[in-house]
Design a protein around this motif. Sequence first.
Motif, PDB file in Angstrom:
ATOM      1  N   ALA A 130      -6.608  -1.619  -1.360  1.00 33.62           N
ATOM      2  CA  ALA A 130      -6.947  -3.032  -1.176  1.00 33.62           C
ATOM      3  C   ALA A 130      -5.910  -3.746  -0.312  1.00 33.62           C
ATOM      4  O   ALA A 130      -6.260  -4.644   0.471  1.00 33.62           O
ATOM      5  CB  ALA A 130      -7.057  -3.713  -2.537  1.00 33.62           C
ATOM      6  N   GLU A 133      -6.908  -3.014   3.183  1.00 35.50           N
ATOM      7  CA  GLU A 133      -8.162  -3.692   3.527  1.00 35.50           C
ATOM      8  C   GLU A 133      -7.943  -5.185   3.756  1.00 35.50           C
ATOM      9  O   GLU A 133      -8.555  -5.778   4.654  1.00 35.50           O
ATOM     10  CB  GLU A 133      -9.190  -3.447   2.422  1.00 35.50           C
ATOM     11  CG  GLU A 133      -9.690  -1.999   2.393  1.00 35.50           C
ATOM     12  CD  GLU A 133     -10.513  -1.675   1.162  1.00 35.50           C
ATOM     13  OE1 GLU A 133     -10.453  -2.455   0.178  1.00 35.50           O
ATOM     14  OE2 GLU A 133     -11.210  -0.642   1.176  1.00 35.50           O
ATOM     15  N   GLN A 134      -7.049  -5.799   2.985  1.00 39.03           N
ATOM     16  CA  GLN A 134      -6.741  -7.210   3.188  1.00 39.03           C
ATOM     17  C   GLN A 134      -6.025  -7.432   4.515  1.00 39.03           C
ATOM     18  O   GLN A 134      -6.328  -8.395   5.243  1.00 39.03           O
ATOM     19  CB  GLN A 134      -5.890  -7.721   2.023  1.00 39.03           C
ATOM     20  CG  GLN A 134      -6.630  -7.787   0.699  1.00 39.03           C
ATOM     21  CD  GLN A 134      -5.705  -7.886  -0.490  1.00 39.03           C
ATOM     22  OE1 GLN A 134      -4.478  -7.988  -0.345  1.00 39.03           O
ATOM     23  NE2 GLN A 134      -6.273  -7.853  -1.690  1.00 39.03           N
TER      24      GLN A 134
END
Length: 304
Positions: A130, A133-134
């Motif tokens: 994550a 992805e951020q």
Amino acid sequence: MGKHVVVGSGQVGTHLATKLLTRGHDVTVVTRSGGGPDGTHRVTADVADQRRLTEAAEGADVLYNCVSPKYHRWLTDWPPLAASFLAAAEATGAGLVMLGNLYAYGPVNGPMTEDLPLASTTPKSRLRGAMWEQALAAHQAGRIRATEVRASDFFGPGASDQSYLGARFVKPLRAGKPVPLLWPADMPHSWTYLPDVAEALIVAGTDERAWGRPWHVPTNPPLTFREVAERMADIIGRPMPGVRELPWPLIRAAGLFTPLLGELRHVRYQFASPFVVDSSAFESTFGVAPTSMDEALRATVDAF
């Protein structure tokens, strides 16, 4: 030459800052303790403090995330740190180069490439996925420039006490004693040399082609623990004393009292089956190859 801000002065950050200095860059090292190699500007800061990190990154060309929270604290420590890096990169315009790992892929069949889905189901590994992805979403939105450089298990001079091929591996060989292993001795595994990690981070931060995607650090073909021990014993000039696998139930029991050992159950798949890195994309794009394994193992043996 540009201004480069290295956050973290552990096994990777120290190599990175030193390499940047030798190339004439202005290097700032940000840590909670205020440490860093001689010749760098040292900043003492809580990296989770977005204002402090942004101040340290003002005027920087590149901001490197080489922070390494303890594994059992990832779920609490990483979110504020990751948010701080994103905020500092957006506020200053510094390119964000993230030091990553391979956990987010989860168990795979075959060599790992950067286009694999981040399919891990464990909370800590999903968190690392994550984070990328951020950063990628912010990059695609035009708010920052970002890339992630992913490595397998570290070894080499300056490796931490937790390195599988570090002191606890070399010292028994020097003493002519079997090497104690937490994992199976004969499973192929990719090992990434610390100076190659630092080199890959520099390339990623200084080449426009790196932005907007992840990369694997140039890494040699895999070796089993037994094969590494045989090569190191030959370098040392002693007979191979063998290896000694510790029973997994014993390790699980010890994990009830030692947090780090308790976390090993989440990464056991990386050693119970072949764990192989494909770094051909980085190597072909940037013309960078890994240090030869013989040279890397000799430097590792000499370091201890």
